[in-house]
Write a protein that holds these residues in place. Structure first.
Motif, PDB file in Angstrom:
ATOM      1  N   CYS A  50      12.147   6.811 -48.535  1.00  0.00           N
ATOM      2  CA  CYS A  50      11.944   6.340 -47.175  1.00  0.00           C
ATOM      3  C   CYS A  50      11.287   4.959 -47.239  1.00  0.00           C
ATOM      4  CB  CYS A  50      11.056   7.319 -46.400  1.00  0.00           C
ATOM      5  SG  CYS A  50      10.694   6.785 -44.708  1.00  0.00           S
ATOM      6  N   ARG A  51      11.994   3.942 -46.781  1.00  0.00           N
ATOM      7  CA  ARG A  51      11.468   2.581 -46.764  1.00  0.00           C
ATOM      8  C   ARG A  51      10.773   2.327 -45.435  1.00  0.00           C
ATOM      9  NH1 ARG A  51       9.240  -1.854 -49.132  1.00  0.00           N
ATOM     10  NH2 ARG A  51      10.044  -3.798 -48.317  1.00  0.00           N
ATOM     11  N   LEU A  52       9.479   2.046 -45.470  1.00  0.00           N
ATOM     12  CA  LEU A  52       8.736   1.768 -44.245  1.00  0.00           C
ATOM     13  C   LEU A  52       8.814   0.280 -43.931  1.00  0.00           C
ATOM     14  CD1 LEU A  52       7.458   4.558 -45.175  1.00  0.00           C
ATOM     15  CD2 LEU A  52       5.468   3.844 -43.847  1.00  0.00           C
ATOM     16  N   GLU A  53       9.353  -0.046 -42.760  1.00  0.00           N
ATOM     17  CA  GLU A  53       9.454  -1.433 -42.330  1.00  0.00           C
ATOM     18  C   GLU A  53       8.224  -1.865 -41.537  1.00  0.00           C
ATOM     19  OE1 GLU A  53      11.680  -3.519 -43.270  1.00  0.00           O
ATOM     20  OE2 GLU A  53      12.821  -2.028 -44.384  1.00  0.00           O
ATOM     21  N   GLY A  54       7.261  -0.972 -41.424  1.00  0.00           N
ATOM     22  CA  GLY A  54       6.037  -1.291 -40.706  1.00  0.00           C
ATOM     23  C   GLY A  54       4.925  -0.374 -41.166  1.00  0.00           C
ATOM     24  N   ALA A  55       3.982  -0.142 -40.280  1.00  0.00           N
ATOM     25  CA  ALA A  55       2.831   0.680 -40.613  1.00  0.00           C
ATOM     26  C   ALA A  55       3.096   2.140 -40.321  1.00  0.00           C
ATOM     27  CB  ALA A  55       1.632   0.223 -39.798  1.00  0.00           C
ATOM     28  N   VAL A  56       2.213   2.992 -40.825  1.00  0.00           N
ATOM     29  CA  VAL A  56       2.155   4.358 -40.355  1.00  0.00           C
ATOM     30  C   VAL A  56       1.784   4.289 -38.872  1.00  0.00           C
ATOM     31  CG1 VAL A  56       0.872   6.532 -40.520  1.00  0.00           C
ATOM     32  CG2 VAL A  56       1.563   5.312 -42.600  1.00  0.00           C
ATOM     33  N   GLN A  57       2.516   4.997 -38.024  1.00  0.00           N
ATOM     34  CA  GLN A  57       2.386   4.832 -36.578  1.00  0.00           C
ATOM     35  C   GLN A  57       0.963   5.074 -36.072  1.00  0.00           C
ATOM     36  OE1 GLN A  57       4.615   3.555 -34.761  1.00  0.00           O
ATOM     37  NE2 GLN A  57       3.867   3.880 -32.681  1.00  0.00           N
ATOM     38  N   ALA A  58       0.311   6.093 -36.575  1.00  0.00           N
ATOM     39  CA  ALA A  58      -1.052   6.381 -36.122  1.00  0.00           C
ATOM     40  C   ALA A  58      -1.991   5.222 -36.449  1.00  0.00           C
ATOM     41  CB  ALA A  58      -1.555   7.670 -36.761  1.00  0.00           C
ATOM     42  N   ALA A  59      -1.836   4.640 -37.616  1.00  0.00           N
ATOM     43  CA  ALA A  59      -2.671   3.506 -38.014  1.00  0.00           C
ATOM     44  C   ALA A  59      -2.359   2.281 -37.166  1.00  0.00           C
ATOM     45  CB  ALA A  59      -2.465   3.191 -39.490  1.00  0.00           C
ATOM     46  N   PHE A  60      -1.062   2.051 -36.919  1.00  0.00           N
ATOM     47  CA  PHE A  60      -0.676   0.909 -36.099  1.00  0.00           C
ATOM     48  C   PHE A  60      -1.266   1.015 -34.699  1.00  0.00           C
ATOM     49  CE2 PHE A  60       2.131  -0.743 -32.785  1.00  0.00           C
ATOM     50  CZ  PHE A  60       2.072  -2.095 -33.085  1.00  0.00           C
TER      51      PHE A  60
ATOM     52  N   ASP B 205       4.031   7.532 -27.472  1.00  0.00           N
ATOM     53  CA  ASP B 205       3.329   7.191 -28.708  1.00  0.00           C
ATOM     54  C   ASP B 205       2.838   8.445 -29.415  1.00  0.00           C
ATOM     55  OD1 ASP B 205       3.788   4.603 -28.093  1.00  0.00           O
ATOM     56  OD2 ASP B 205       1.717   4.070 -27.624  1.00  0.00           O
ATOM     57  N   SER B 206       2.359   9.409 -28.635  1.00  0.00           N
ATOM     58  CA  SER B 206       1.852  10.648 -29.207  1.00  0.00           C
ATOM     59  C   SER B 206       2.963  11.420 -29.910  1.00  0.00           C
ATOM     60  CB  SER B 206       1.231  11.508 -28.106  1.00  0.00           C
ATOM     61  OG  SER B 206       0.790  12.752 -28.609  1.00  0.00           O
ATOM     62  N   ALA B 207       4.148  11.466 -29.295  1.00  0.00           N
ATOM     63  CA  ALA B 207       5.281  12.173 -29.896  1.00  0.00           C
ATOM     64  C   ALA B 207       5.733  11.490 -31.180  1.00  0.00           C
ATOM     65  CB  ALA B 207       6.426  12.239 -28.895  1.00  0.00           C
ATOM     66  N   GLU B 208       5.707  10.153 -31.208  1.00  0.00           N
ATOM     67  CA  GLU B 208       6.118   9.414 -32.403  1.00  0.00           C
ATOM     68  C   GLU B 208       5.166   9.677 -33.562  1.00  0.00           C
ATOM     69  OE1 GLU B 208       6.335   5.364 -31.222  1.00  0.00           O
ATOM     70  OE2 GLU B 208       8.201   5.597 -30.086  1.00  0.00           O
ATOM     71  N   VAL B 209       3.880   9.743 -33.262  1.00  0.00           N
ATOM     72  CA  VAL B 209       2.894  10.033 -34.303  1.00  0.00           C
ATOM     73  C   VAL B 209       3.131  11.417 -34.894  1.00  0.00           C
ATOM     74  CG1 VAL B 209       0.448  10.511 -34.724  1.00  0.00           C
ATOM     75  CG2 VAL B 209       1.116   8.475 -33.443  1.00  0.00           C
ATOM     76  N   ALA B 210       3.373  12.398 -34.033  1.00  0.00           N
ATOM     77  CA  ALA B 210       3.591  13.770 -34.501  1.00  0.00           C
ATOM     78  C   ALA B 210       4.843  13.873 -35.363  1.00  0.00           C
ATOM     79  CB  ALA B 210       3.684  14.713 -33.306  1.00  0.00           C
TER      80      ALA B 210
ATOM     81  N   GLU C 253       6.333  11.447 -37.092  1.00  0.00           N
ATOM     82  CA  GLU C 253       6.136  10.754 -38.359  1.00  0.00           C
ATOM     83  C   GLU C 253       5.220  11.549 -39.281  1.00  0.00           C
ATOM     84  OE1 GLU C 253       5.695   6.175 -39.265  1.00  0.00           O
ATOM     85  OE2 GLU C 253       3.742   7.020 -38.756  1.00  0.00           O
ATOM     86  N   GLN C 254       4.228  12.203 -38.721  1.00  0.00           N
ATOM     87  CA  GLN C 254       3.307  12.992 -39.532  1.00  0.00           C
ATOM     88  C   GLN C 254       4.037  14.125 -40.248  1.00  0.00           C
ATOM     89  OE1 GLN C 254       0.159  12.094 -40.082  1.00  0.00           O
ATOM     90  NE2 GLN C 254      -0.033  13.758 -41.568  1.00  0.00           N
ATOM     91  N   ARG C 255       5.021  14.729 -39.556  1.00  0.00           N
ATOM     92  CA  ARG C 255       5.821  15.779 -40.195  1.00  0.00           C
ATOM     93  C   ARG C 255       6.614  15.224 -41.364  1.00  0.00           C
ATOM     94  NH1 ARG C 255       6.482  17.313 -34.686  1.00  0.00           N
ATOM     95  NH2 ARG C 255       8.492  16.237 -34.569  1.00  0.00           N
ATOM     96  N   LEU C 256       7.142  13.999 -41.201  1.00  0.00           N
ATOM     97  CA  LEU C 256       7.900  13.372 -42.282  1.00  0.00           C
ATOM     98  C   LEU C 256       6.998  13.058 -43.470  1.00  0.00           C
ATOM     99  CD1 LEU C 256      10.418  11.972 -43.462  1.00  0.00           C
ATOM    100  CD2 LEU C 256       9.743   9.913 -42.211  1.00  0.00           C
ATOM    101  N   ILE C 257       5.823  12.505 -43.192  1.00  0.00           N
ATOM    102  CA  ILE C 257       4.913  12.118 -44.262  1.00  0.00           C
ATOM    103  C   ILE C 257       4.507  13.313 -45.122  1.00  0.00           C
ATOM    104  CG2 ILE C 257       2.570  11.249 -44.736  1.00  0.00           C
ATOM    105  CD1 ILE C 257       2.900   9.373 -42.358  1.00  0.00           C
ATOM    106  N   THR C 258       4.354  14.448 -44.493  1.00  0.00           N
ATOM    107  CA  THR C 258       3.880  15.632 -45.217  1.00  0.00           C
ATOM    108  C   THR C 258       5.012  16.550 -45.677  1.00  0.00           C
ATOM    109  OG1 THR C 258       3.558  16.747 -43.065  1.00  0.00           O
ATOM    110  CG2 THR C 258       1.649  15.636 -44.039  1.00  0.00           C
ATOM    111  N   THR C 259       6.270  16.096 -45.551  1.00  0.00           N
ATOM    112  CA  THR C 259       7.403  16.892 -46.032  1.00  0.00           C
ATOM    113  C   THR C 259       7.460  16.826 -47.561  1.00  0.00           C
ATOM    114  OG1 THR C 259       8.694  16.510 -44.020  1.00  0.00           O
ATOM    115  CG2 THR C 259       9.909  17.167 -45.994  1.00  0.00           C
TER     116      THR C 259
END
Length: 218
Positions: free
Chosen positions: A1-11, A36-41, A43-49
């Motif tokens: 997974c190539r991140l083109e920006g920040a982790v959404q929660a950090a951003f 924004d809240s839905a996007e964070v949730a 992305e968090q699922r992806l990060i911890t997959t």
């Protein structure tokens, strides 16, 4: 997974710092209850997959991934690249230096600080203008040229708006330094391009590209 920006929660945390007053309160509501809240949730699922591998564009983003649950051995730093033939201190773009300065209305002997961004608030144009205005009083040759689709919110003899430009090699060749006092930036290619063009660069510590600088060169 190539991140083109920040982790959404950090951003979102960095982005919130660029708002104040009523705008800040509205931002809080959007982050807590809006999309924004839905996007964070999500992305968090992806990060911890389990098994997901990540290619962040800076150490700043790599640290965010680990903080938000990604295994350190699944995070592999991959900086963006820059075309060193296209962006070069003595490249052919240098021949258009005087042409661009005349277009901006900048004196030929001026010291030109470039500010390159479309999002003037997040990239902190307000700070850049404050600094240049103060320095201009003591050093009149200093001028600030804003490059982007949005015009600065004020006018001043030392302030110039270039509009949106695609020939950034020529724009860099017409400048002397780049100001990038952003509230946050995962990795600004404009910083890398300016460095390759031989410009002095000033970057905030909340920008991934700051990792490429040191106390002597940045």
């Amino acid at each position: 997974c190539r991140l083109e920006g920040a982790v959404q929660a950090a951003f979102q945390a960095y982005d919130r710092r660029s708002y104040s007053g009523v705008q800040g309160w509205l931002r809080d509501l959007r982050q807590a209850f809006g999309k924004d809240s839905a996007e964070v949730a999500m992305e968090q699922r992806l990060i911890t997959t389990p098994g997901t591998q990540f290619l962040p564009m800076s150490q700043l983003v790599a640290a965010q991934l680990v903080t938000h649950g990604a295994p350190a051995n699944a995070v592999h730093l991959l900086y963006n690249a820059v075309d060193l033939e296209h962006f070069h201190p003595s490249g052919p773009a240098r021949a258009k230096r005087a042409e661009w300065r005349a277009r901006w209305g900048v004196p030929e002997d001026a010291v030109v600080a470039l500010f390159v961004a479309h999002n003037l608030r997040l990239k902190n144009l307000a700070l850049a203008m404050t600094v240049v205005e103060r320095l201009h009083r003591e050093f009149p040759p200093l001028h600030l040229v804003v490059v982007g689709k949005r015009a600065p919110p004020r006018r001043a003899p030392w302030l110039h708006w270039a509009g949106a430009c695609t020939a950034m090699d020529e724009v860099n060749a017409a400048g002397d330094l780049l100001l990038h006092p952003t509230w946050y930036d995962a990795f600004a290619n404009v910083v890398l391009e300016a460095m390759a063009s031989g410009l002095a660069v000033l970057v905030s510590q909340d920008a991934g590209a700051a990792e490429l600088l040191d106390g002597h060169n940045g």
